[in-house]
Design an enzyme around this catalytic site. Structure first.
Site, PDB file in Angstrom:
ATOM      1  N   HIS A   1       5.265   0.159  -1.741  1.00 48.12           N
ATOM      2  CA  HIS A   1       5.031  -0.616  -0.516  1.00 48.12           C
ATOM      3  C   HIS A   1       6.281  -0.694   0.348  1.00 48.12           C
ATOM      4  O   HIS A   1       6.206  -0.547   1.569  1.00 48.12           O
ATOM      5  CB  HIS A   1       4.535  -2.023  -0.853  1.00 48.12           C
ATOM      6  CG  HIS A   1       4.147  -2.820   0.354  1.00 48.12           C
ATOM      7  ND1 HIS A   1       3.070  -2.487   1.141  1.00 48.12           N
ATOM      8  CD2 HIS A   1       4.707  -3.914   0.940  1.00 48.12           C
ATOM      9  CE1 HIS A   1       2.959  -3.340   2.147  1.00 48.12           C
ATOM     10  NE2 HIS A   1       3.952  -4.215   2.048  1.00 48.12           N
TER      11      HIS A   1
ATOM     12  N   HIS B   1      -1.357   6.712  -9.716  1.00 51.05           N
ATOM     13  CA  HIS B   1      -0.193   6.422  -8.887  1.00 51.05           C
ATOM     14  C   HIS B   1       0.860   5.643  -9.659  1.00 51.05           C
ATOM     15  O   HIS B   1       1.817   5.145  -9.075  1.00 51.05           O
ATOM     16  CB  HIS B   1      -0.606   5.608  -7.653  1.00 51.05           C
ATOM     17  CG  HIS B   1      -1.556   6.313  -6.775  1.00 51.05           C
ATOM     18  ND1 HIS B   1      -2.921   6.272  -6.988  1.00 51.05           N
ATOM     19  CD2 HIS B   1      -1.367   7.113  -5.696  1.00 51.05           C
ATOM     20  CE1 HIS B   1      -3.515   6.998  -6.055  1.00 51.05           C
ATOM     21  NE2 HIS B   1      -2.599   7.515  -5.265  1.00 51.05           N
TER      22      HIS B   1
END
Length: 579
Positions: free
Chosen positions: A403, A216
């Site tokens: 996030h 990721h």
């Protein structure tokens, strides 16, 4: 791209349009990609999934002899339980379902929630989290390792086992056997950027490389000078051989995988030296694949994967399959099982409860009415959206940089759900509405965590129409405990729990001292801020940043930061409402 918010549905539309002979979409979410010639009666349904940005994984491995369906999440974010359930329903041939996914907290939580719902409905289900990344944890803690390009081999073996009509327990055993026999290590030469931020997840200076990075875009275990293909292959292969315990006479399958921006020329250089090393050690290569099989958007870099073969794995590796990303041999044509009728949505499936609420006598004292509560929640959404870049920057240093994007998606969905709420709706029912909206929109780890928090918090004040100071403190405490229970994290792990727990403690103390509602939420905000700031001095023990160990010191946890923003926004809105 056309627009960041449309990139996933447009990608799926383009993929289905390019391969209508192989793939179709099933389910109301539009995120279940299903094999045209895969699911069939009496066959174990193989469901894979994960975040987008790793193409051709995961939908590229949907096809006859491989996965029957893939649940497609947002970029670098797990699919939600409902998206996973859409894939499972389409793949269900009556012999049970096996879930295969990388070992990341978001994937584990979301697939677990889907598995719980399937089991409750009477469908047998097994789950295997792939743990092939040797750089992410020592051998004695293999269950903590990440799943990266080794998904390729685990999917291949499990898909072949299911295609041979083996029972669920046997497919599960063989998938675990393949996982235990697979090791990967990789290197990044440049970072990737998320479509929503268009900023590098982390910085790699010219002439350097990141060793052991995550799929990721998470930073690796160490940084060093850029090395030649031969030198790099020697480091990666030596680590893998030692970890697998390979010996002269063993046989392996090899995958040299590009991460998105690495040329085939460079990948073949890596394979050249990999083969030389294995030949020198008397380890035979049964089969090799070189190319892009599990990418990280436009990251430059590569990984090397070895699968140690034995008699049963060798047979399954050579079993015919046909998908967008992988074809082996020639597959037989057979009638497929069209998608099963969609069942009712799971919503926030971990905690049962309808959005409708039974009429009951409710406590009416307290300053925070349902309307004011919804204003507080809308303000949280506004603040999160305004601060999304800051949250993503924090996450880019120690995580995967998404996030802020994830929280924005979730809170935008919550805002739309609040717009649909009737004026007379209670706070408990509003919390259920928020939970479903957040979970369905986000997936990732934040989806199950916040969905559980909202549900628990709503239940804690289910006997009230309005909230007073004590009830507000109970709401915060229940949200905090729900996040702890769902994420299995404790204070000191460097997660959002490090902000939620001191917030709950401060809110309770303020309420017990006779403080007002505003004073309670301000105390909680101060507690969350202190907890957030302390995470900079904690080495991560949970989540993706846990793989960095001491390298995570000096950086605030992004989940703790979004917790602080959430409580601060609630306080701001309450002050305005009661002014």
């Amino acid at each position: 791209m056309n627009a960041p918010e449309n990139i996933i549905p447009e990608m799926i539309e383009g993929m289905i349009g390019a391969h209508p002979d192989l793939l179709r979409v099933s389910g109301a979410t539009g995120r279940a990609v299903v094999a045209v010639d895969g699911p069939r009666p009496g066959k174990v349904g193989v469901v894979v999934g994960g975040g987008s940005g790793h193409e051709p994984a995961f939908a590229g491995y949907v096809g006859r002899g491989l996965a029957d369906a893939a649940a497609v999440g947002n970029v670098f974010a797990s699919p939600s339980p409902e998206q996973i359930l859409d894939a499972a329903r389409a793949a269900d041939g009556g012999a049970g379902i096996i879930f295969l996914y990388g070992n990341y907290s978001g994937d584990v939580m979301n697939f677990d929630m889907a598995a719980e719902e399937l089991s409750a409905s009477g469908s047998p289900v097994k789950s295997v989290a792939v743990t092939d990344d040797v750089a992410s944890a020592p051998k004695e803690r293999m269950d903590e390792r990440r799943g990266i390009a080794g998904d390729f081999f685990v999917f291949k073996i499990a898909g072949a086992a299911a295609d041979r009509m083996l029972p669920l327990d046997e497919v599960d055993r063989l998938a675990r056997h393949a996982n235990a026999s697979t090791r990967t290590m990789g290197v990044a030469l440049s970072a990737c950027s998320l479509p929503q931020t268009r900023k590098p997840n982390f910085e790699i200076p010219p002439g350097e490389m990141e060793i052991g990075m995550g799929l990721h875009g998470e930073p690796g275990i160490r940084r060093g000078p850029l090395e030649s293909a031969d030198s790099l292959a020697e480091q990666l292969v030596a680590t893998i051989i030692a970890d697998l315990g390979l010996r002269r006479g063993d046989e392996v399958a090899v995958l040299v995988n590009g991460l998105g921006s690495t040329s085939s020329m460079e990948l073949y250089l890596l394979h050249r030296r990999t083969r030389q090393i294995l030949d020198e050690q008397g380890i035979r290569i049964a089969r090799s694949w070189v190319g892009e099989y599990a990418t990280s958007l436009e990251m430059a870099g590569a990984s090397i994967t070895l699968l140690r073969l034995d008699d049963e794995l060798r047979v399954l590796l050579e079993h015919p399959c046909r998908s967008v990303a992988l074809t082996v041999g020639e597959v037989a044509v057979a009638g497929s099982l069209r998608s099963a009728p969609a069942s009712a949505g799971s919503g926030a499936s971990a905690e049962k409860g309808s959005v409708a609420s039974d009429r009951k006598e409710l406590v009416t004292d307290g300053e925070i009415t349902p309307m004011i509560f919804r204003q507080m929640m809308r303000n949280v959404g506004s603040v999160i959206v305004a601060e999304k870049d800051w949250l993503s920057e924090l996450d880019g240093v120690i995580g995967d940089g998404d996030h802020g994007v994830t929280m924005e998606i979730g809170w935008i969905a919550v805002g739309k759900a609040l717009d649909a709420a009737p004026k007379e709706e209670t706070i408990e029912v509003t919390c259920k509405r928020m939970a479903k909206a957040f979970l369905d929109a986000v997936g990732a780890s934040s989806g199950p965590l916040y969905a559980t928090a909202f549900l628990r918090a709503g239940t804690a004040v289910g006997d009230r129409l309005n909230l007073d100071a004590a009830a507000l403190a109970s709401w915060i405490a229940a949200a905090s405990q729900g996040i702890q229970d769902r994420g299995r994290a404790e204070p000191g792990d460097k997660t959002m729990v490090d902000a939620w727990v001191p917030a709950a403690v401060a809110a309770k103390a303020a309420a017990q001292s006779g403080a007002s509602s505003i004073e309670v939420i301000e105390a909680a905000t101060t507690g969350a801020k202190d907890g957030m700031e302390k995470t900079a001095h904690i080495a991560a023990r949970r989540g993706r940043s846990a793989k960095l160990g001491e390298r995570s010191l000096g950086h605030i946890d992004p989940g703790a930061a979004s917790t602080y923003l959430t409580l601060r926004a609630m306080a701001e809105a309450l002050r305005r409402a009661l002014a």
